[in-house]
Design an enzyme around this catalytic site. Structure first.
Site, mmCIF file in Angstrom:
data_model
loop_
_atom_site.group_PDB
_atom_site.id
_atom_site.type_symbol
_atom_site.label_atom_id
_atom_site.label_comp_id
_atom_site.label_asym_id
_atom_site.label_seq_id
_atom_site.Cartn_x
_atom_site.Cartn_y
_atom_site.Cartn_z
ATOM 1 N N ARG A 269 46.177 40.957 42.792
ATOM 2 C CA ARG A 269 47.007 39.777 42.523
ATOM 3 C C ARG A 269 46.323 38.993 41.405
ATOM 4 O O ARG A 269 45.340 38.298 41.649
ATOM 5 C CB ARG A 269 47.104 38.941 43.807
ATOM 6 C CG ARG A 269 48.170 37.862 43.777
ATOM 7 C CD ARG A 269 47.985 36.888 44.941
ATOM 8 N NE ARG A 269 46.916 35.950 44.642
ATOM 9 C CZ ARG A 269 46.137 35.385 45.568
ATOM 10 N NH1 ARG A 269 46.288 35.657 46.838
ATOM 11 N NH2 ARG A 269 45.190 34.546 45.191
ATOM 12 N N HIS A 273 48.128 32.811 44.739
ATOM 13 C CA HIS A 273 49.037 33.243 45.819
ATOM 14 C C HIS A 273 50.433 32.700 45.535
ATOM 15 O O HIS A 273 51.420 33.434 45.554
ATOM 16 C CB HIS A 273 48.511 32.730 47.157
ATOM 17 C CG HIS A 273 49.528 32.738 48.246
ATOM 18 N ND1 HIS A 273 50.045 33.895 48.779
ATOM 19 C CD2 HIS A 273 50.152 31.719 48.894
ATOM 20 C CE1 HIS A 273 50.934 33.590 49.706
ATOM 21 N NE2 HIS A 273 51.024 32.282 49.793
ATOM 22 N N TYR A 282 38.103 30.234 45.560
ATOM 23 C CA TYR A 282 37.624 31.299 46.445
ATOM 24 C C TYR A 282 37.336 32.629 45.761
ATOM 25 O O TYR A 282 36.895 33.549 46.410
ATOM 26 C CB TYR A 282 38.605 31.506 47.611
ATOM 27 C CG TYR A 282 40.053 31.743 47.222
ATOM 28 C CD1 TYR A 282 40.483 32.992 46.797
ATOM 29 C CD2 TYR A 282 40.984 30.711 47.273
ATOM 30 C CE1 TYR A 282 41.804 33.211 46.444
ATOM 31 C CE2 TYR A 282 42.310 30.918 46.914
ATOM 32 C CZ TYR A 282 42.721 32.171 46.506
ATOM 33 O OH TYR A 282 44.017 32.383 46.155
#
Lengths: 384, 327
Positions: A269, A273, A282
């Site tokens: 990805r 998100h 993160y």
């Protein structure tokens, strides 16, 4: 160093089907092969480019306040375009919520997915006409319905007839995070017990929002298949040819009555998100950079250039189409009318429900009254 | 049809629906060779085959989720959840998918799935076998929730539920499974009461008792007892929890002026609260007394040796009636 940073070629020492390496060089694989005629190859590139453009435009529209949210597909184009290309018209797709590539491939107007993220509806396409179920936002909740649909296909005798226009496969999309859900385990088991014609396409994009895949599972995801009693294959999800070959074989197996297959498309990805997410909290930029080197579109483009299939003129034509496509999205989204407020009452039930009908009447009466008051108020305000 | 237990009436209703429509399928745990733990599907797999009566893996989300998928493909699955307390693994499929798919697709998709489950207590069983979860589903828009109390209704309502284009939760009063009643199977479709119409089972002028499912018999027993003391109670069987036939109840309360609602489920936030609210809205000036509710307590369902103290009884119903009449 995370597994994701190690990269697909060495991921946990697992075998991974690859037909194009990260540099775009053609590889042979003993089990899978695919040949595309030049026109079809260019059409695949075109779909990859349009999908990436959809993502870029949607992200921009969200930043401009035209969409409430956007769940991006950047980096996963090859997994989606390759898998969608392996399907036939009669096949049915149960997507999750960032599977925009399947919509484009199956002829859904992309404005119908942007309307979902604008909050106009929950997805405006016709699921029956396009063979694409509505997006499912509850993680893994589309998997059991997909298996049930496939059981219906079996009952209809649309499996194993040898008629290429009749035999039907069901493809269900889900992510690495979804494999942790109980319903995912149930769906795999159920499909195997009933030998249902399903392709389980897990796009392992390494991240479930902020949780890396190692927090979902100690074993490579495709190995879930073994326990359920079906073949599991890991494919390089950034290699559109390999995804096409692997999903084509799995779909053919389903259609012929061979049963379900688990395909893990190992991808990444590239974006957040959703537009509400901040991945810098993160994950390391170095990891993202490493994956940028394996970009699925660059890889395929390099391959087509080497083959001599793609020249500057063909590239220009695709870019021009992408520009026009983007222009249509930018123009179309702000013009989407809000639905009539009372339309929310329309489809809760197929048959009349007296309490809902009464609430609708109350709503309409109150709405008319308040509209009137507002008009009256603005007139008075104007006089002052 | 001769006097038939409720379980057999449901069986006959399922059989009739399966004979009429080859798309009707039964799915559940132990419903095939065993005929279900309450034998409601007894003999159906033998007569219709494993293809139409499916003994499924033991996974409730799987039963409901795959039923939904089959409904999308044009089938009409009837799921059996073995016991009320085992429905919760399927709760997400029921609430997030089954109930909402029609609205999500702007009416393009229909999911006519029926979910049958034994409900209510009073059978001396272990935990999770005696619960009354009807309002959990009634509170979810997109679902219909019905709860027959008699063999006749069970026979017809299961067929009407299967014929409905909406998903239906079909609750079966487990402690009444073997109570017999007359079933008129000869009715033409137009002669059968609509699925969601409440029914006045006993006329009376002093107060109205509203009940549904297993408490209907209790209400009738209470009314018979009251009649011996000269009090005439009207008994209304709701039959449907969603939608709710408020008109039939209101029509009764306008005549009697007093209302007691009887349910097995906890009174707190229960169906009786909705009935009470609707009745005070629609016939406030006909009420001579506050609406009373009798039902379970706001507790996890207790162990079997004390369930008779948890469940409503004739005495508790008559106490409530007395208070309503005294007001």
């Amino acid at each position: 160093m995370t597994d994701a940073a190690v990269g697909p070629a060495r991921a946990r020492g697992e075998e991974m089907v690859q037909l194009l390496d990260a540099t775009g060089a053609r590889r042979e694989h003993p089990g899978y092969d695919v040949h595309l005629e030049p026109d079809e190859a260019l059409d695949v590139l075109r779909e990859l480019v349009l999908l990436r453009r959809l993502d870029a435009e949607a992200e921009a529209l969200q930043r401009q306040g035209q969409l409430g949210l956007w769940a991006g597909s950047r980096g996963q184009e090859a997994a989606q375009v390759g898998a969608a290309r392996a399907l036939r018209r009669q096949d049915h797709v149960f997507p999750s919520y960032r599977d925009h590539g399947f919509l484009l491939a199956r002829g859904v107007d992309p404005l119908h997915v942007l309307s979902l993220f604008r909050g106009v509806d929950h997805g405006g396409w016709d699921p029956v006409a396009h063979g694409v179920h509505p997006y499912t936002l509850v993680i893994a909740a589309q998997m059991l319905p997909a298996v049930g649909y496939a059981m219906g296909v079996q009952r209809d005798g649309a499996v194993g007839t040898g008629d290429p226009g009749r035999d039907t496969a069901v493809l269900v999309c889900f992510g690495d995070g979804a494999t942790s859900q109980g319903e995912a385990a149930e769906a795999l088991n159920w499909a195997a017990v009933y030998n249902a014609p399903v392709v389980f396409l897990c796009q392992n994009n390494q991240w479930a929002i902020s949780e890396p895949v190692r927090q979902q599972s100690p074993v490579p995801l495709h190995r879930r298949a073994e326990g359920a009693g079906m073949p599991g294959v890991r494919v390089d999800g950034n290699d559109v040819l390999a995804v096409l070959a692997v999903v084509r074989a799995a779909a053919e197996r389903a259609r012929s009555g061979g049963g379900p297959t688990f395909v893990e498309a190992y991808t990444y990805r590239m974006g957040a998100h959703t537009t509400a997410d901040d991945p810098t909290r993160y994950r390391d930029a170095a990891e993202v950079d490493a994956w940028r080197e394996r970009d699925p579109i660059d890889r395929f483009r390099t391959h087509l250039r080497a083959l001599g299939v793609l020249d500057d003129a063909a590239e220009r034509a695709i870019q021009q189409e992408a520009d026009a496509f983007a222009e249509r999205l930018r123009a179309g989204v702000p013009q989407m009318p809000d639905p009539h407020p009372a339309s929310m009452f329309e489809h809760a039930y197929a048959e009349p429900h007296p309490q809902v009908l009464a609430e609708r009447d109350e709503f309409l009466a109150a709405w008319a009254r308040h509209e009137q008051d507002e008009q009256l108020g603005s007139t008075v305000g104007g006089d002052r | 049809m001769e006097r038939t237990p409720i379980a057999k009436a449901i069986n006959a209703g399922l059989r009739a629906a399966m004979e009429r429509d080859p798309r009707v399928l039964l799915m559940g745990e132990d419903i095939g060779r065993l005929g279900g733990v309450f034998r409601v599907t007894d003999g159906l797999q033998k007569d219709f085959g494993e293809h139409r009566v499916l003994d499924t893996p033991l996974a409730e989300a799987g039963i409901v989720g795959t039923a939904l998928g089959m409904a999308l493909r044009g089938y009409r699955p009837v799921c059996e959840i073995q016991f009320n307390g085992f429905v919760y693994p399927a709760f997400s499929q029921i609430v997030t998918q089954l109930a909402k798919l029609r609205a999500r697709s702007r009416g393009r998709l229909s999911v006519p799935v029926v979910i049958r489950m034994p409900a209510g207590g009073g059978i001396g069983s272990v935990e999770h076998h005696s619960e009354s979860p009807e309002v959990l589903f009634a509170h979810t828009a997109g679902l219909r929730v019905v709860y027959p109390s008699t063999a006749h209704d069970a026979y017809w309502m299961v067929q009407q539920s299967i014929a409905s284009a909406d998903p239906v939760l079909f609750l079966e009063p487990e402690r009444r499974y073997w109570e017999k009643g007359d079933v008129d199977t000869s009715l033409a479709p137009g002669q059968v009461a609509p699925l969601h119409r409440a029914r006045v089972l006993r006329p009376g002028s002093d107060a109205t008792l509203v009940a549904y499912g297993p408490t209907v018999k209790l209400a009738l027993d209470a009314a018979a007892e009251a009649a011996r003391e000269g009090t005439e109670l009207e008994v209304v069987d709701l039959r449907s929890i969603s939608p709710l036939d408020v008109d039939t109840v209101a029509e009764s309360v306008r005549r009697t002026g007093r209302l007691v609602v009887v349910q097995e489920a906890p009174v707190f936030h229960g169906a009786g609260a909705e009935v009470a609210a609707r009745i005070q809205e629609s016939c406030f000036y006909s009420l001579e007394a506050p609406v009373k509710r009798v039902g379970g307590y706001h507790l996890p369902y207790p162990a079997a040796r004390v369930e008779e103290h948890y469940l409503p009884t004739v005495d508790r119903v008559l106490d409530a009636v007395e208070q309503a009449l005294a007001a």
